[in-house]
Design a protein around this motif. Sequence first.
Motif, short mmCIF file in Angstrom:
data_model
loop_
_atom_site.label_atom_id
_atom_site.label_comp_id
_atom_site.label_asym_id
_atom_site.label_seq_id
_atom_site.Cartn_x
_atom_site.Cartn_y
_atom_site.Cartn_z
N TRP A 127 8.20 -2.51 33.53
CA TRP A 127 7.19 -1.60 33.82
C TRP A 127 5.74 -1.86 33.56
CZ3 TRP A 127 7.71 2.89 36.22
CH2 TRP A 127 6.72 3.73 36.16
N GLU A 128 5.80 -2.53 32.45
CA GLU A 128 4.11 -2.57 32.07
C GLU A 128 3.87 -3.57 32.64
OE1 GLU A 128 2.46 -0.78 30.14
OE2 GLU A 128 4.09 0.52 29.47
N LYS A 129 4.53 -4.65 33.09
CA LYS A 129 4.07 -5.75 34.05
C LYS A 129 3.47 -5.19 35.47
CE LYS A 129 5.29 -10.15 36.18
NZ LYS A 129 6.44 -11.04 36.70
N ALA A 130 4.36 -4.49 36.11
CA ALA A 130 4.16 -3.80 37.38
C ALA A 130 2.97 -2.87 37.32
CB ALA A 130 5.40 -3.01 37.78
N LYS A 131 2.81 -1.97 36.09
CA LYS A 131 1.71 -1.13 36.08
C LYS A 131 0.40 -1.74 35.86
CE LYS A 131 0.57 2.77 33.33
NZ LYS A 131 0.78 3.71 32.08
N ALA A 132 0.34 -3.14 35.22
CA ALA A 132 -0.95 -3.75 35.32
C ALA A 132 -1.25 -4.46 36.69
CB ALA A 132 -0.91 -5.16 34.15
N GLU A 133 -0.21 -4.75 37.50
CA GLU A 133 -0.47 -5.60 38.59
C GLU A 133 -0.85 -4.60 39.66
OE1 GLU A 133 3.27 -7.33 39.86
OE2 GLU A 133 2.96 -9.16 38.29
N VAL A 134 -0.37 -3.58 39.83
CA VAL A 134 -0.72 -2.34 40.86
C VAL A 134 -2.22 -1.80 40.38
CG1 VAL A 134 0.18 -0.39 39.70
CG2 VAL A 134 0.12 -0.66 42.27
N GLY A 135 -2.35 -1.80 38.96
CA GLY A 135 -3.95 -1.47 38.75
C GLY A 135 -4.21 0.14 39.07
N LEU A 137 -4.51 1.27 41.74
CA LEU A 137 -4.20 1.57 43.28
C LEU A 137 -3.15 2.89 42.91
CD1 LEU A 137 -3.89 -1.44 45.30
CD2 LEU A 137 -5.45 0.31 45.60
N ALA A 138 -2.31 2.63 41.53
CA ALA A 138 -1.38 3.75 41.36
C ALA A 138 -2.11 5.00 40.85
CB ALA A 138 -0.54 3.11 40.27
N ARG A 139 -1.79 6.26 41.29
CA ARG A 139 -2.14 7.39 41.06
C ARG A 139 -1.12 8.30 40.19
NH1 ARG A 139 -4.45 9.62 46.48
NH2 ARG A 139 -5.93 8.03 47.03
N SER A 140 0.09 7.57 40.04
CA SER A 140 1.18 8.38 39.37
C SER A 140 2.24 7.26 39.03
CB SER A 140 1.86 9.32 40.19
OG SER A 140 2.71 8.72 41.40
N ASP A 141 3.26 7.90 38.21
CA ASP A 141 4.50 6.60 37.84
C ASP A 141 5.32 6.67 39.12
OD1 ASP A 141 3.58 6.72 35.14
OD2 ASP A 141 5.16 8.26 34.59
N GLU A 142 5.15 7.51 39.98
CA GLU A 142 6.01 7.14 41.19
C GLU A 142 5.41 5.89 42.02
OE1 GLU A 142 5.26 10.11 40.16
OE2 GLU A 142 7.14 11.20 40.04
N ASP A 143 4.21 5.70 42.06
CA ASP A 143 3.35 4.65 42.82
C ASP A 143 3.99 3.32 42.08
OD1 ASP A 143 2.22 6.51 44.55
OD2 ASP A 143 0.42 6.51 43.59
N VAL A 144 3.87 3.35 40.70
CA VAL A 144 4.34 2.30 39.98
C VAL A 144 5.79 2.02 40.35
CG1 VAL A 144 4.44 1.22 37.64
CG2 VAL A 144 2.61 2.91 38.14
N LEU A 145 6.72 2.75 40.29
CA LEU A 145 8.06 2.68 40.65
C LEU A 145 8.22 2.06 42.13
CD1 LEU A 145 11.00 2.88 39.38
CD2 LEU A 145 10.93 5.27 40.16
N SER A 146 7.64 2.76 43.09
CA SER A 146 7.57 2.07 44.19
C SER A 146 7.29 0.71 44.43
CB SER A 146 6.83 2.89 45.23
OG SER A 146 6.92 4.36 45.17
N TYR A 147 6.04 0.44 43.49
CA TYR A 147 5.58 -0.86 43.72
C TYR A 147 6.61 -1.80 43.05
CZ TYR A 147 3.10 -5.20 42.37
OH TYR A 147 2.83 -6.74 42.12
N ALA A 148 7.38 -1.57 41.89
CA ALA A 148 8.40 -2.23 41.19
C ALA A 148 9.47 -2.54 42.09
CB ALA A 148 8.99 -1.72 39.89
N LEU A 149 9.89 -1.47 42.97
CA LEU A 149 11.11 -1.45 43.72
C LEU A 149 10.80 -2.56 44.96
CD1 LEU A 149 12.68 1.96 43.12
CD2 LEU A 149 13.36 -0.16 42.19
N GLN A 152 5.90 -5.66 48.32
CA GLN A 152 5.22 -5.80 49.36
C GLN A 152 4.70 -4.48 50.23
OE1 GLN A 152 7.55 -8.91 51.69
NE2 GLN A 152 6.58 -10.44 50.53
N VAL A 153 5.88 -3.90 50.36
CA VAL A 153 5.59 -2.72 51.30
C VAL A 153 4.68 -1.59 50.44
CG1 VAL A 153 6.66 -0.70 52.48
CG2 VAL A 153 7.52 -2.94 52.70
N ALA A 154 5.09 -1.41 49.19
CA ALA A 154 4.25 -0.29 48.37
C ALA A 154 2.63 -0.70 48.29
CB ALA A 154 4.99 -0.26 47.22
N LEU A 155 2.51 -2.03 47.97
CA LEU A 155 1.13 -2.33 47.78
C LEU A 155 0.25 -2.36 49.02
CD1 LEU A 155 -0.62 -3.92 45.69
CD2 LEU A 155 -0.21 -6.14 46.56
#
Length: 220
Positions: A127-135, A137-149, A152-155
């Motif tokens: 989780w923390e790794k994905a949160k740091a990578e997306v920076g 660009l994420a406005r919510s936990d849902e954005d971080v979760l989308s990026y983790a799953l 490529q598409v989420a970013l």
Amino acid sequence: MFEHTSRYYNIETATLTLPDGRVVAYKRRRFLPQADSLQVLAEVPRVREDMGYPPLVTPSSQIVGTQAVLNVLMGERYKVIPKEVQQYVRGFYGHPPAPVSAELQRRVLGDEEPIRGRPADMLEPEWEKAKAEVGELARSDEDVLSYALFPQVALDFLRRRATANGTAKEVIAAIAAALPAPPEAVAAGPTGDGSAWKWIGRREALAADPRRWRYYEGHS
């Protein structure tokens, strides 16, 4: 009210210990002659026994069935072992109801030991790794979760959304990220007008479905 009205019963589901859908599926394999199809039906229970009697439901039914088909096609049992069977034997699907055969373990594991504990315990926290990578660009936990799953598409979507203004354009950006970009649009790059939709060339992307124009023409 709940009584079954069908007068047809496939007794092969009992004699072969296979679900009816699996019996029909193996008989309809177009790449298998009829004789080979019957061999597969006989091989499935043997493979299931070797694998420690996994329940024949998704996905284990497909895993067992695929191995049975390969055993018949190759003319030698376990000459080819798919990745899913290897993961099953290693313990990534949990503990089997019964022990896996020693021969199958030898072919897959060699000197390696199977997983004894819970497979998920071997995963590192992400989780923390994905949160740091997306920076930002994420406005919510849902954005971080989308990026983790779906990184490529989420970013791609999050980057396009960052250049859009307003809810309508955010929706367009999401759809744009899910559609394949025409080569000429990719080569041209951003148009500079803040429209992620125009960036991928919406006319080319939606040409096959004119019904969408009634909505999208009003959200340029």
